[in-house]
Design an enzyme around this catalytic site. Structure first.
Site, PDB file in Angstrom:
ATOM      1  N   ARG A 116      -7.948  -1.113 -16.750  1.00  0.00           N
ATOM      2  CA  ARG A 116      -6.520  -0.755 -16.760  1.00  0.00           C
ATOM      3  C   ARG A 116      -6.085  -0.156 -18.095  1.00  0.00           C
ATOM      4  O   ARG A 116      -5.232   0.728 -18.122  1.00  0.00           O
ATOM      5  CB  ARG A 116      -5.666  -1.976 -16.429  1.00  0.00           C
ATOM      6  CG  ARG A 116      -5.778  -2.314 -14.956  1.00  0.00           C
ATOM      7  CD  ARG A 116      -4.866  -3.428 -14.560  1.00  0.00           C
ATOM      8  NE  ARG A 116      -4.817  -3.528 -13.106  1.00  0.00           N
ATOM      9  CZ  ARG A 116      -4.593  -4.647 -12.437  1.00  0.00           C
ATOM     10  NH1 ARG A 116      -4.372  -5.772 -13.087  1.00  0.00           N
ATOM     11  NH2 ARG A 116      -4.558  -4.637 -11.129  1.00  0.00           N
ATOM     12  N   LYS A 149      -6.586 -10.857   6.228  1.00  0.00           N
ATOM     13  CA  LYS A 149      -5.540 -11.201   7.205  1.00  0.00           C
ATOM     14  C   LYS A 149      -4.850 -10.008   7.849  1.00  0.00           C
ATOM     15  O   LYS A 149      -4.528  -9.034   7.179  1.00  0.00           O
ATOM     16  CB  LYS A 149      -4.456 -12.011   6.491  1.00  0.00           C
ATOM     17  CG  LYS A 149      -4.898 -13.353   6.018  1.00  0.00           C
ATOM     18  CD  LYS A 149      -3.659 -14.166   5.669  1.00  0.00           C
ATOM     19  CE  LYS A 149      -3.918 -15.212   4.621  1.00  0.00           C
ATOM     20  NZ  LYS A 149      -2.822 -15.263   3.666  1.00  0.00           N
ATOM     21  N   GLY A 160      -7.027  -4.061  -3.999  1.00  0.00           N
ATOM     22  CA  GLY A 160      -7.812  -4.519  -5.145  1.00  0.00           C
ATOM     23  C   GLY A 160      -9.252  -4.846  -4.800  1.00  0.00           C
ATOM     24  O   GLY A 160     -10.183  -4.454  -5.516  1.00  0.00           O
ATOM     25  N   GLY A 169      -1.216  -4.412  -4.564  1.00  0.00           N
ATOM     26  CA  GLY A 169       0.003  -4.572  -3.769  1.00  0.00           C
ATOM     27  C   GLY A 169       0.827  -3.296  -3.690  1.00  0.00           C
ATOM     28  O   GLY A 169       1.388  -2.964  -2.650  1.00  0.00           O
TER      29      GLY A 169
END
Ligand code: ADP
Ligand code: MG
Length: 414
Positions: A39, A204, A371, A394
């Site tokens: 990052r 999920k 991610g 996200g």
């Protein structure tokens, strides 16, 4: 969504200006050491561009979850040190976010110098997006100052440093990393070249409903793997043995399959799987997974074929992969979100690795969001072969859901 970027500002105008740059320096730390500086390196092009233009650069970011309290464990000091190494010039780290130390640091910057504020989440007003903090941040760069948001990873959050501050600065623009994310992710939603295939996996269905619903309007094929596929298989009456699935998402899965049928979107579910002998509800730890017996099985409707009782589906099988690859080979655009297996373990990373390999070889725009999916591609060493790997987990999900991200919305249009 054309947003103004730092490249739209005449570089002559940047000279001597104070510029507040919100970066995503939320790096993993272990005993005070940075274990992965991806990052930080991703933020360098913007920082270098501004420094070379002679700007006075005030950097800020959050790190971890200090929950509004000063906590040395989450200090930005190691980040400032790493930045100093990368830029080959001292990057000072202030002792506070907008206090006396931050003000002095900002005021003492010379042209072409950068300094870093302390962790913005040390201030309880950051995550509440309180106006008083937004104003204090804007005051650090003064009336002439420019705000640059380059933190795509937190662009889905409306916090004081990612959104609020933009309302108190005349000129708020995107940094180079943010620009690239908007351009690459935006292009697949706005004008994807067809055939367009989405590969969706992960843990999920509930995490990915929004993405499926939005991509359904644009793709020709959706390939579903991962634990998420189990819920779809269950909804179709398949025997999934003791595999993880979401009982309360069975109806959602049925509805998605119905919508796809109506729209003429093809959904490809696993036809076979790699299963491990692990009882229902048993945790998937290195001990349980590595010692478990495993095999490749054809999947059947409940009551037909051999029973999977006591077995869990942990990866897609070879036949499934040939179906997946078949559509991918003709694709012109591919969006991949979510590993198709328990890829943290080599014996169940076969499907995920195979998909990464196919994507690395096809002549198509390949976009990786999420991610874990990004980590899987990097683990396979194929990161340079993809069109774009999003730096935001996200944030990339919300972008692909078609949501407007506050950290992008607050920037000036071109
Ligand atoms: P991303 O971060 O790319 O959006 P997710 O967070 O949704 O992906 O899902 C990744 C997780 O899903 C990984 O930890 C992976 O091990 C897990 N997973 C994928 N397939 C399975 C499976 N069949 N059973 C259990 N876990 C799975
Ligand atoms: Mg994840």
């Amino acid at each position: 969504m054309e947003k103004k970027t730092i490249r739209d500002i005449d570089t002559k105008e940047l000279r001597g200006k104070k510029i507040l740059v919100r970066c995503d320096f939320n790096v993993p730390l272990k005993d005070g050491e940075i274990t992965d500086d991806t990052r930080i390196r991703a933020a360098l092009p913007t920082i270098r561009y501004l420094l070379e233009s002679g700007a006075k650069v005030v950097l800020c970011s959050h790190l971890g979850r200090p929950k509004g309290e000063v906590n040395e464990k989450y200090s930005m000091k190691p980040v400032a040190e790493r930045l100093s190494e990368e830029l080959d010039a001292k990057v000072k780290c202030a002792e506070d976010v907008t206090g006396p130390s931050a003000k002095d640091m900002a005021n003492e910057l010379k042209e072409g110098e950068a300094g870093l504020l302390e962790n913005v989440r040390f201030d309880p007003r950051e995550e509440k997006n309180e106006e008083s903090l937004a104003i204090e941040l804007a005051d650090l760069i003064g009336n002439e100052g420019i705000y640059v948001n380059d933190a795509f990873g937190t662009a889905h959050r409306a916090h004081a440093s990612t959104e609020g501050v933009a309302h108190h600065v005349d000129e708020s623009v995107a940094g180079l990393l943010m620009e690239r994310e908007i351009e690459k992710l935006g292009a697949v939603l706005e004008k994807p070249e067809e055939p367009f295939v989405a590969i969706l996996g992960g843990a999920k269905v509930s995490d990915k409903i929004g993405v499926i619903e939005n991509l359904m309007q644009k793709v020709q094929t959706i390939e579903i793997g991962g634990a998420m596929a189990n819920t779809f298989l269950k909804a179709k009456g398949y025997d999934i043995g003791s595999s993880k699935y979401e009982e309360d998402k069975i109806e959602v899965a049925k509805q998605i399959m119905k919508d796809a049928l109506n729209k003429g979107v093809e959904i490809i579910l696993p036809k076979d799987a790699r299963v491990a002998k692990i009882a229902e509800g048993e945790e998937l730890t290195p001990e349980t997974v590595e010692s478990a017996e495993h095999k490749n099985v054809k999947l059947n409707v409940e009551g037909k074929g051999e029973s999977l009782e006591g077995w869990q589906i942990l990866d897609v099988g070879d036949t499934t992969l040939t179906y997946f690859a078949d559509r991918l080979e003709n694709a012109k655009t591919v969006v991949w979100n979510g590993p198709v297996g328990l890829f943290e373990f080599d014996q169940f990373a076969i499907g995920t690795n195979a998909i990464a390999k196919v994507l690395s070889e096809i002549d198509a725009t390949t976009i990786i969001g999420g991610g874990d999916s990004a980590a899987a591609v990097k683990k396979a060493g194929l990161q340079d072969k993809m069109t774009h790997i999003s730096t935001g987990g996200g944030a990339s999900l919300e972008f692909l859901e078609g949501k407007k991200l506050p950290g992008i919305e607050c920037l000036l249009d071109k």
